[in-house]
Enzyme design. Structure first.
Site, PDB file in Angstrom:
ATOM      1  N   SER A 326       0.798  -1.265   0.056  1.00 37.41           N
ATOM      2  CA  SER A 326       0.125  -0.124  -0.048  1.00 37.41           C
ATOM      3  C   SER A 326       0.794   1.231   0.122  1.00 37.41           C
ATOM      4  CB  SER A 326      -1.022  -0.035   1.240  1.00 37.41           C
ATOM      5  OG  SER A 326      -1.847  -1.067   1.097  1.00 37.41           O
ATOM      6  N   ASP A 350     -17.052   2.242  -2.555  1.00 33.77           N
ATOM      7  CA  ASP A 350     -16.306   0.992  -2.271  1.00 33.77           C
ATOM      8  C   ASP A 350     -17.437  -0.025  -1.700  1.00 33.77           C
ATOM      9  OD1 ASP A 350     -14.942  -1.193  -1.497  1.00 33.77           O
ATOM     10  OD2 ASP A 350     -13.798  -0.327   0.207  1.00 33.77           O
TER      11      ASP A 350
END
Lengths: 614, 368
Positions: A326, A350
């Site tokens: 990430s 999302d």
């Protein structure tokens, strides 16, 4: 009369005499005129003894002048070259020194063209020196050399940065023939010792004497004083280095014992000054003690190091290649903003998985509507999949390279790794296959083909921290001669500028600040007295538990330090890496230990852990 | 009281060569025995060699008044004296360097094997003079070989391989000019070569060792190969002009063993260089060449054979000694005539010169 009857026989006798003298004259012509120089060399070899005085190697100082690597006095046993040694004498020497006779013969063979003594054993004890001196007459040709022994004052401390010295091997000797190395010379084998060997080694001196056949000194032919090697004034901060190593060791032990990461033995930490690229601390685990090599490592010690599955000799901070996980979302995010694929305000939904490729967050959570800030602070995968989708792999590759991924940072250490930037070209070359969208998704969140070294990630974070300047990381502030003269001064070197609008970089900084606030993935740092920005990451590992990342910089408004922590098989960055970084920052900013002992305080119990996203 | 006629008939080339070699000898022995460094007995070798050189010159001068032909009558007697001396060495002699070669007479250590070479020349000259027309068959040679064989074996037993080889050189040199059948001579050489392997078994271990290291000095660089290696280094390192007198590091720092005796030529090579070596060899060549001339001009066959024997002896000595120091001949321990330190050797060589001069001055019948 015989002289009348056999005159021809007298003539033949005369011819024989002439032949004898011609033969002798020819032989002498060969010995003295044709091969004269050769024999002159042998005659000088007989009478001239050179006792080298080894130059002490240059000293390593930390940025505040603490001596980290020095030399201590020692003695070595050598044999004069070009002498013939009796079997009995060699056996006696072998027994005294505990060196196999085979080994001595091998060394003599290797050094047979040498004019300087051939090293048999380094660093013998003073008691052994006395024993040999007492038996001088039984051991003709044996030389006791004064030999400074390399001393790593803090043993394993920064071992991977310093490297180690060892006896030059045959390959190195062949490569360095012109540099005046001889068999038995100590040479830097790794790290700074290797890269700066020429600067560090100085120039050996020596005593030249004329001796008679019994080895008695007849004339002193003069001494040449050794010139000590140049000293390295490092950018390393001793205090920070010590604290960092301690923090890593304690936390690794903790997560192995109690954190569910039984194989967390490998780790690395890099601390940089984002204002210039100076490396303040660099740690790799497991480590080794370079002192073991300075005098010749024992077989059992070497076996121990060699058999360790976590590769203690590797500097994982510059040579370890991991998916950046990430932490790479910084790259993807900035690329998307700059190319206008997304605005800071645009919200993306999302639902747990992306609508094109069924990939989602690690635990399958759905975070709903997210703007850029929220997505980065919470490290949402679906948002960045979409960024990857919009950018395409080619733009993603292009911007990754702008950060220095896929290329050496050029730090002054040997054995750096390049990492890898995911690209069509790479896949084609290695797998002869076309690129798939799912692979773009992986690349966008730093998985799949993406590989980076902790140092590369630190360089990326530095250029975010300082507003866009990519500095070359470096370890040496200046090289100074023994007399204090500056030989070389290292200035910060700009490798490039990030091609992003200042506003976008600022937005990323803000989002990273959010990571270390309540609701972020490093929320345990929210109460840290110095405001900081960070990013956690988890690198998928098909061979075991995932690797945990944490990258951060502080203070947020005026960054002075970047810290990158990578823990192999440590699991989530939040639990594996953040507590280490916290300790490093505490030392860097002279903040007392945060309550409870050790790193444990910083690690929330698994049940109370914040939401984990990668 | 040399008469003018005698003075006029002397061979001054031979005398000059001899005196030159003696001078070189004294200088080189001085250098080899380190007379330039302070020590109590540093002149010892030099003094002895010088003293014996002078004594021998006196003997030489006196001997000129006496006719060498008388030696023919004394030959058998000398032969017996020679055997007695060689036997004496076996029983009362003392040994050095692994061989029993010396007997002590007063302050002088004598080496009978040195003198035996000259006695051999005299006895053989007398014998061959009688038998010079009967050297055609093996049977003719048997008594001659037996005659030489007895002292040969005694010397070899000491052991002194070098000197016994000198005997062979003398024997064949003299047989050749005495008219031995050439085919017979070649058969003997052929047989000798064939018998080499047998000969090997007769050698002492150290002699075998010397031959082994002659082929490969590296085989035993500290032991028997050491002499050859160091000697070659000494000579080679002298290069064209040498390191200068007293400046030879191999010799002065004692890397070169036996530097005043058997290996003195290496000192010459090291300190005086190729030029010095050529000078010494030239003087030897002139001396030997004159000796051959003397043989040819001798009044009788006895004198001719004597001179030929001396030529053989000197040539063989120079070949083997210089060859040894230069690494092309095995180490056999025979000295360089006139130059190596050693009173027995010096005396033998000076007596040889005395004989040559004696033969020369009596070359014409009308003389005396």
């Amino acid at each position: 009369m015989l002289s009348k009857k056999f005159t021809y026989r007298f003539e033949i006798l005369g011819l024989l005499v002439i032949a004898v003298f011609l033969a002798l004259g020819t032989r002498l012509f060969y010995l003295q005129i044709v091969a004269g120089e050769h024999y002159k060399g042998l005659a000088d070899g007989n009478r001239i003894r050179l006792t080298p005085i080894m130059a002490p190697r240059g000293i390593f100082y930390d940025k505040k002048g603490v001596a980290l690597v020095t030399n201590r006095p020692g003695f070595a046993v050598s044999l004069q070259p070009s002498l013939a040694y009796s079997d009995g004498m060699l056996s006696q020497l072998a027994a005294m020194l505990g060196v196999p006779k085979q080994e001595i013969l091998l060394r003599l063979e290797r050094g047979k063209d040498s004019v300087e003594p051939i090293r048999i054993k380094a660093d013998i004890s003073p008691a052994m020196v006395t024993r040999i001196e007492e038996r001088r007459h039984e051991l003709p040709g044996v030389v006791i050399e004064i030999q400074p022994v390399r001393a790593y004052n803090y043993n394993e401390l920064a071992a991977h940065v310093f490297g180690y010295v060892g006896e030059i091997n045959e390959r190195e000797l062949a490569e360095a023939k012109d540099k005046n190395y001889r068999a038995g010379t100590l040479i830097g084998k790794m790290g700074l010792e290797k890269l700066y060997d020429q600067q560090l080694r100085g120039v050996d001196g020596g005593d030249r004497v004329e001796v008679d056949v019994a080895g008695r000194i007849v004339h002193d032919l003069g001494r040449r004083e050794p010139i000590p090697g140049n000293n390295l004034m490092l950018t390393i901060d001793y205090e920070l280095q010590v604290a960092t190593e301690k923090a890593v060791d304690e936390h690794l032990a903790y997560i192995r014992a109690a954190g569910g990461s039984p194989n967390a033995y490998g780790a690395s930490v890099v601390a940089l000054d984002p204002r210039n690229g100076a490396v303040l601390a660099m740690v790799s685990r497991p480590a080794y003690n370079p002192n073991l090599f300075a005098t010749g490592i024992s077989v059992s010690e070497w076996k121990k190091i060699n058999d360790n599955p976590y590769h203690p000799m590797d500097n994982k901070a510059i040579g370890g290649e991991y998916p950046p996980g990430s932490t790479f979302k910084i790259v993807t995010g900035l690329a998307a903003l700059e190319t206008g694929k997304v605005t800071p305000e645009e919200k993306i939904f999302d639902s747990g998985t992306h609508w094109l490729v069924p990939k989602g967050n690690a635990d399958g959570e759905a975070l709903g509507w997210l703007n850029f800030y929220d997505a980065l602070a919470k490290s949402d995968n679906v948002y960045f999949y979409e960024m990857g989708n919009r950018l395409g792999i080619d733009l993603l590759e292009q911007y990754a390279r702008e950060f220095g991924f896929g290329a050496l940072t050029g730090i002054n250490l040997p054995d750096e790794a390049e990492g890898l930037v995911a690209s069509r070209k790479y896949k084609e070359k290695v797998y002869q296959e076309d690129w798939y969208l799912a692979e773009t998704f992986d690349a966008a969140i730093g998985q799949g083909f993406q590989l980076a070294t902790p140092l590369q990630v630190a360089v990326m974070m530095s250029s975010i921290a300082n507003g866009g300047i990519r500095y070359q990381p470096y370890l040496i502030d200046r090289i100074v001669s023994d007399q204090g003269k500056e030989i070389q001064v290292f200035k910060p070197r700009e490798l490039g500028r990030l091609p992003f609008k200042a506003d976008y970089i600022k937005l990323v900084q803000q989002s990273l600040r959010g990571v270390a606030l309540e609701g972020g993935t490093a929320a345990q740092l929210a109460k840290f007295p110095i405001p900081l920005a960070g990013k956690t990451g988890t690198a998928e590992n098909s061979h075991g538990k995932d690797h945990g990342w944490f990258v951060c910089y502080a203070p947020f408004d005026n960054p002075e330090i970047v810290v990158v922590v990578m823990v192999e098989q440590g699991g989530y960055g939040t639990t594996a890496a953040v507590p280490i970084a916290q300790k490093v920052l505490e030392t860097a900013f002279h903040i007392g230990p945060s309550s409870a002992p050790g790193a444990k305080s910083a690690v929330p119990a698994p049940a109370a852990a914040p939401k984990k996203y990668n | 009281m040399l008469t003018n006629r005698l003075l006029r008939s002397l061979d001054y080339t031979l005398i000059g060569a001899t005196l030159l070699l003696l001078a070189i000898s004294l200088v080189m022995i001085g250098s080899a025995t380190h007379i330039n460094t302070a020590s109590e007995d540093r002149y010892w070798y030099l003094q002895r060699q010088g003293l014996f050189a002078l004594l021998n010159i006196v003997v030489l001068v006196v001997s000129l008044y006496w006719d060498y032909q008388q030696l023919a009558r004394m030959a058998k007697g000398l032969y017996v004296v020679n055997l007695i001396l060689l036997l004496a060495v076996m029983f009362v002699g003392h040994s050095a360097l692994g061989a029993q070669r010396w007997i002590q007479i007063g302050p002088v250590s004598l080496q009978p094997s040195e003198f035996s070479k000259l006695i051999m020349i005299i006895s053989l000259a007398q014998m061959l003079d009688e038998r010079k027309d009967r050297l055609q068959t093996w049977r003719d040679l048997v008594p001659i070989f037996a005659y030489v064989g007895v002292p040969f074996l005694l010397v070899m037993k000491q052991p002194d391989l070098g000197t016994s080889l000198v005997f062979l050189a003398i024997l064949f040199g003299m047989l050749y000019v005495a008219g031995i059948n050439q085919r017979l001579l070649f058969s003997i050489f052929g047989a000798g070569v064939a018998a080499m392997p047998l000969f090997w078994h007769v050698l002492k271990d150290y002699q075998k060792q010397r031959l082994t290291v002659f082929i490969d000095p590296g085989a035993d660089p500290l032991g028997s190969g050491y002499h050859i290696i160091q000697s070659k280094i000494a000579i080679g390192s002298g290069m064209l002009t040498g390191k200068g007198l007293f400046e030879g590091t191999q010799s002065q720092l004692k890397f070169l063993p036996e530097n005043h005796t058997d290996f003195i030529f290496a000192v010459i090579g090291e300190e005086l260089g190729f030029i010095g070596c050529l000078l010494v060899l030239t003087v030897f060549f002139v001396l030997i060449y004159r000796s051959l001339q003397i043989a040819l001009g001798a009044r009788d066959d006895f004198g001719c054979l004597l001179a030929a024997g001396i030529v053989s002896m000197l040539t063989f000595h120079v070949l083997v000694n210089v060859g040894m120091t230069a690494g092309i001949m095995p180490v056999t321990g025979i000295p360089l005539p006139f130059i190596s330190y050693g009173v027995s050797s010096l005396t033998t060589n000076m007596l040889s010169i005395a004989l040559l001069l004696n033969i020369y001055v009596r070359r014409q019948k009308l003389f005396f």
